[in-house]
Structure formats: C-alpha cells, structure tokens
Design a protein around this motif. Structure first.
Motif, mmCIF file in Angstrom:
data_model
loop_
_atom_site.group_PDB
_atom_site.id
_atom_site.type_symbol
_atom_site.label_atom_id
_atom_site.label_comp_id
_atom_site.label_asym_id
_atom_site.label_seq_id
_atom_site.Cartn_x
_atom_site.Cartn_y
_atom_site.Cartn_z
ATOM 1 N N GLU A 26 2.122 1.809 -3.390
ATOM 2 C CA GLU A 26 0.806 2.500 -3.883
ATOM 3 C C GLU A 26 0.906 3.846 -3.961
ATOM 4 O O GLU A 26 0.697 4.862 -5.287
ATOM 5 C CB GLU A 26 -0.454 1.512 -3.301
ATOM 6 C CG GLU A 26 -0.443 0.013 -4.560
ATOM 7 C CD GLU A 26 -1.000 -0.711 -3.677
ATOM 8 O OE1 GLU A 26 -2.493 -0.769 -3.193
ATOM 9 O OE2 GLU A 26 -1.120 -1.530 -4.848
ATOM 10 N N GLN A 27 0.664 4.743 -3.170
ATOM 11 C CA GLN A 27 0.151 5.149 -2.237
ATOM 12 C C GLN A 27 1.158 6.778 -2.793
ATOM 13 O O GLN A 27 0.864 8.295 -3.106
ATOM 14 C CB GLN A 27 0.432 5.624 -0.711
ATOM 15 C CG GLN A 27 -0.660 5.094 -0.033
ATOM 16 C CD GLN A 27 -0.782 5.154 1.177
ATOM 17 O OE1 GLN A 27 -0.015 5.080 2.123
ATOM 18 N NE2 GLN A 27 -2.146 4.697 2.272
ATOM 19 N N GLU A 70 1.420 -1.006 -0.318
ATOM 20 C CA GLU A 70 0.524 0.004 0.208
ATOM 21 C C GLU A 70 0.605 1.189 0.317
ATOM 22 O O GLU A 70 0.651 2.480 -0.836
ATOM 23 C CB GLU A 70 -1.137 -0.146 1.499
ATOM 24 C CG GLU A 70 -1.891 0.612 1.324
ATOM 25 C CD GLU A 70 -2.888 1.336 2.598
ATOM 26 O OE1 GLU A 70 -3.545 1.945 2.881
ATOM 27 O OE2 GLU A 70 -2.913 -0.044 3.487
ATOM 28 N N SER A 115 8.160 -0.401 -8.252
ATOM 29 C CA SER A 115 7.823 -1.798 -7.839
ATOM 30 C C SER A 115 9.119 -3.250 -7.923
ATOM 31 O O SER A 115 8.475 -3.574 -7.280
ATOM 32 C CB SER A 115 6.886 -2.150 -9.590
ATOM 33 O OG SER A 115 6.127 -1.141 -9.872
ATOM 34 N N ASN A 148 9.407 -3.534 -3.760
ATOM 35 C CA ASN A 148 8.870 -2.895 -3.041
ATOM 36 C C ASN A 148 8.922 -4.272 -2.291
ATOM 37 O O ASN A 148 9.025 -3.868 -0.893
ATOM 38 C CB ASN A 148 7.147 -3.903 -3.741
ATOM 39 C CG ASN A 148 6.138 -3.645 -3.425
ATOM 40 O OD1 ASN A 148 5.985 -3.224 -2.233
ATOM 41 N ND2 ASN A 148 5.154 -3.650 -3.853
ATOM 42 N N GLU A 170 8.062 4.002 -11.198
ATOM 43 C CA GLU A 170 7.216 2.829 -11.266
ATOM 44 C C GLU A 170 8.042 2.046 -11.438
ATOM 45 O O GLU A 170 7.943 0.588 -10.444
ATOM 46 C CB GLU A 170 6.172 2.808 -12.372
ATOM 47 C CG GLU A 170 4.985 1.847 -12.682
ATOM 48 C CD GLU A 170 4.518 1.836 -13.211
ATOM 49 O OE1 GLU A 170 2.552 1.461 -12.637
ATOM 50 O OE2 GLU A 170 3.897 2.174 -14.257
ATOM 51 N N LEU A 176 3.284 6.066 -5.290
ATOM 52 C CA LEU A 176 3.184 6.068 -7.200
ATOM 53 C C LEU A 176 1.831 6.662 -7.423
ATOM 54 O O LEU A 176 1.821 7.857 -8.838
ATOM 55 C CB LEU A 176 2.728 4.633 -6.891
ATOM 56 C CG LEU A 176 4.374 3.834 -7.515
ATOM 57 C CD1 LEU A 176 4.100 2.805 -7.820
ATOM 58 C CD2 LEU A 176 5.135 4.821 -8.539
ATOM 59 N N LYS A 177 1.076 6.929 -6.496
ATOM 60 C CA LYS A 177 0.012 7.442 -6.952
ATOM 61 C C LYS A 177 0.305 9.508 -6.508
ATOM 62 O O LYS A 177 -0.168 9.812 -7.382
ATOM 63 C CB LYS A 177 -1.512 7.558 -6.194
ATOM 64 C CG LYS A 177 -2.940 8.058 -6.118
ATOM 65 C CD LYS A 177 -3.822 7.491 -5.549
ATOM 66 C CE LYS A 177 -5.064 8.476 -5.842
ATOM 67 N NZ LYS A 177 -6.467 8.065 -4.291
#
Length: 450
Positions: free
Chosen positions: A5-6, A2, A30, A33, A26, A8-9
């Motif tokens: 993902e935050q 998570e 990724s 991770n 990314e 990258l957002k």
C-alpha cells in the motif's frame, strides 16, 4: 499488506495522472502481495521501489517537414526500464494516444514479459504521438529520420534494442535503421523487426500472433482439451490478430470475429480467414468490404457499439482473444462474455482487460492467459533476430518457428508450476506475475544497489 500500500501510494504521488502506468503496477503488486510477505528479502532491499522506477526516461522533440513543406512537431519517448537481465528491449509505438503514462506501462509490462521468456533481455519501450495512418511514405520517412536523429545516442546492439509496435512495421523499422546506420556508420543489430533484406528474422511479423496461439494451445492441453472446433472471438485486425487467426484456422478452430477502427466483423458460421488477411494485409481495405463477398456476415460500425463496451465481446463463443489495445474489455464486456459461457480468455494485446473486468473473470473462474505471458512470442523472436545478427547467421523459418514454440511452451510451464506452488495451476495471472518478478528481483539483488 501495508508495505505494498505504501509503495502504490508513492507510485501514484510521484507519477500524477499516469493512470495506465499505475494500473499496470497495481495489478502486479496486488497479485504478488502474499509472495512478498513470505520473501521479505525483497522488501529489505527495496527491490519493489527500484523496480517501479525506470532506470532512464528520455522525452524529446521530433520536428519534420510534411509534403507541403510545413514544419510539424511531435513528441518522442524512450523509457529504459530495467537492464537487470540484459539490454533494454521493447518496441516503438507511433500513435496519437502515446504519452508518458502509456509508454511507462508498456515498459513495466515488458520487463516482466521479457523475464518470462528466460532469454537475456531487459525491458523498455518507446514511441511518439505521431500517426502514420494518414501520412505519405515520404512523410513517414522524414519523421523516422528525425526521430532516430535523437534516439540513436541512447541505443545500441548491447545497450537498448528497440523493435516495432502499433504503427511501426517493417517499413518504419527500415527507415529508422537506415538513419541509424547513416549517423553511426554501423551495420549492427540495433533494431529488430527489420525487413529480411536488412538481416531481419524470418517469422518476426507473424511471431506475436503465432505465439498467442501456441500459448493458448498449451492452456487447453493442460486441461485435456484442444482448439479443434472452438469458437473464438478475436479483436483487432493488425499483425497480432491476423496471424493469430491464421494459426487458429490451422488448428481447426472457428474464428467468429475481428475488428478495426471502423467497427466489428462477425459471422456465426466462422470467418473466411484468408479473405480477411487479403483485405487487411494485401489490399489495406476495411473489414466492412468483407460483406461484398460474404453476405452471411455482419458488420457493426463503431457508432453502434454498446455504450458500455465493445461489440466484439457481445457474441456467444468459447474463447475470447483481445488483440487490439489496452483496456478494451470493460466490466460489462466481461459480464457479457461470462453470460455467454465464454470461460477462456487469452490476451494478445498489452493489458487489454480493465481491473473491473479482471475482477469479474476471477469471480467466475475464467481461465485467463495474461498478456505478459501470452504475447511474448514477438519479443522472443526479436531476441532470435539479435542472436542471428550477432553471429552473422540466417535461420530458416522452420528453425525460428520451432524455437518460438519451445519458448511459449516453456513460459506456460513456468507460470503454471509457479501458480500451483502459490495458489492453483490455473491461476496463470498470479503465476506470471510471481515468476517474472522473481527472475528480475533476484538479478537485482545479485547486482547490488544500482
């Protein structure tokens, strides 16, 4: 995860339409991770959030006069991404495709690439949307002088040390250096890639291409193999591609292809590397002119390329070496390479493989040497130039070449050991991303919140 993902957002929302930059971030985040889950100290100190935000971004106007006396205007860039390990270091690219996204992706990659060398270098990148290809020497000189008139205030031998990249060779570096010296009254190592007569390093022009060859040799050696007799596809016909081809030829590999803006040259029996180098570096000719002396070769113009990729990747070979530009290997190119039993790829250009193509390679266990490791020879030799300038010494080409080989072998050993620790020793993409990130992140932790 998570957390990733935050991040990258946030990167996507704060850098709208910067697709190349987002792709580079990314790919790295990724990849690492699971590593970040194990090492939560980086999350607690917002290291990732700080790493993906450049320390400084400069965008400026570059006005200049063409040969007809008309005023032309271009946009200049310098992204000073990270100084955690040393002064900002990275090339200048003069090409119509240059924009903020491209410069930021190159700068981000440069941070990790420079970290992998083990040398005291931060990361940055710059350039302009100026095309030197159709300009006279006088126009190029005037543009470089105008560009440096703004850039000089942001750079310095211990602050930010630019070098060359696409469209910026020894000629352009010479003009840039002359203007810097004129403005500042300093003869310093503020630029690398200088002509040797201006205290440039020997082998700087050859270094990136040679470095790719040394890294590829280490890749094969780790599997008990060698370059002898290997059939190689090369894209591009600039310094990286040409000097890679020269070194591969010395290793007794067979170079099947290369390409320029007009199309792809291919010979199933292997290209005459000396002739290709003569055409491109000495005569400034087109690759298609090779057919005048070798009728057994073929040339495919760009307008006859497959609609889903690049002709250069559609031949049978053992090794693929993309040395042209970013995202040049598409998903369908990757499929074609795999179908033709090409299971080793070593990246000479920056981020030449699209995410979709990268996925294909991973699914088929393609042995991939990532660009942030494989093409670090150029920046390593730039650091050698900085060291020579600082000590007012001149190293012989044999000394530079020996040091370059040591750096490339060290990079390979570092990332393969790291990959083995977290996955398997042949996952060099993972190894490069973790090893590069770890060195920068640990330096950032020790320096506090800056």
């Amino acid at each position: 995860m998570e957390y990733i993902e935050q991040v990258l957002k946030s990167v996507k929302s704060s850098n709208p339409n910067e697709t190349e930059f987002y792709q580079a971030v990314e790919e790295v985040l990724s990849s690492i991770n699971q590593y970040l889950e194990i090492n939560d100290k980086y999350q607690k100190n917002s290291i990732v959030e700080r790493l993906v935000e450049p320390e400084r971004q400069v965008i400026f106007r570059v006005p200049w006069l063409d040969d007809l006396g008309n005023v032309q205007v271009n946009r200049g860039f310098r992204i000073e991404f990270s100084s955690s390990l040393g002064p900002f270091k990275g090339g200048l690219r003069f090409h119509p495709s240059v924009n903020q996204s491209v410069v930021k992706f190159l700068g981000f990659e440069q941070v990790l690439k420079n970290a992998l060398t083990g040398l005291p270098l931060g990361g940055g990148k710059g350039g302009a949307d100026f095309n030197p290809k159709d300009k006279s020497d006088h126009e190029i000189m005037r543009f470089c002088q105008s560009y440096m008139t703004e850039l000089f205030r942001h750079i310095g031998a211990n602050t930010d040390v630019p070098a060359g990249d696409i469209g910026v060779g020894a000629r352009e570096i010479g003009y840039l250096f002359g203007q810097y010296k004129r403005i500042t009254n300093q003869f310093s190592g503020v630029l690398t890639g200088k002509p040797e007569s201006l205290n440039g390093s020997s082998l700087r022009t050859e270094a990136t291409g040679y470095g790719v060859a040394y890294f590829l040799s280490a890749m094969l050696d780790a599997k008990g193999d060698s370059l002898t007799g290997k059939r190689c596809l090369v894209s591009g016909a600039g310094n990286v591609a040409l000097y890679l081809m020269k070194k591969l030829d010395e290793y007794d590999a067979v170079i099947l292809s290369c390409s320029d803006s007009k199309g792809t040259l291919y010979s199933k029996n292997g290209l005459d590397v000396k002739l290709v180098m003569h055409l491109k570096s000495e005569r400034g000719a087109e690759l298609r002119d090779y057919l005048n002396e070798h009728k057994d070769a073929e040339f495919t113009p760009v307008n006859q390329y497959p609609s889903d990729g690049h002709q250069v990747w559609r031949y049978e070979a053992d090794i693929a070496l993309p040395c042209a530009t970013q995202n040049e290997i598409t998903k369908d190119d990757a499929k074609a390479l795999v179908e033709n039993r090409c299971l080793t790829v070593c990246e000479g250009a920056n981020m030449p493989t699209t995410p979709e193509a990268m996925k294909i390679f991973k699914e088929h266990n393609v042995y991939l040497g990532p660009s942030k490791a494989a093409n670090a020879g150029g920046v390593a030799t730039s650091q050698f130039e900085m060291a020579q300038n600082a000590s007012m010494q001149k190293w012989q080409s044999e000394q530079v070449d020996e040091k370059l080989q040591q750096v490339m072998k060290s990079i390979f050993n570092t990332i393969s050991v790291t990959a083995k620790q977290y996955s398997n020793e042949h996952d060099l993409v993972l190894g490069a991303n973790i090893a590069g990130f770890e060195r920068v992140a640990d330096a950032m932790l020790k320096q506090g919140v800056v």
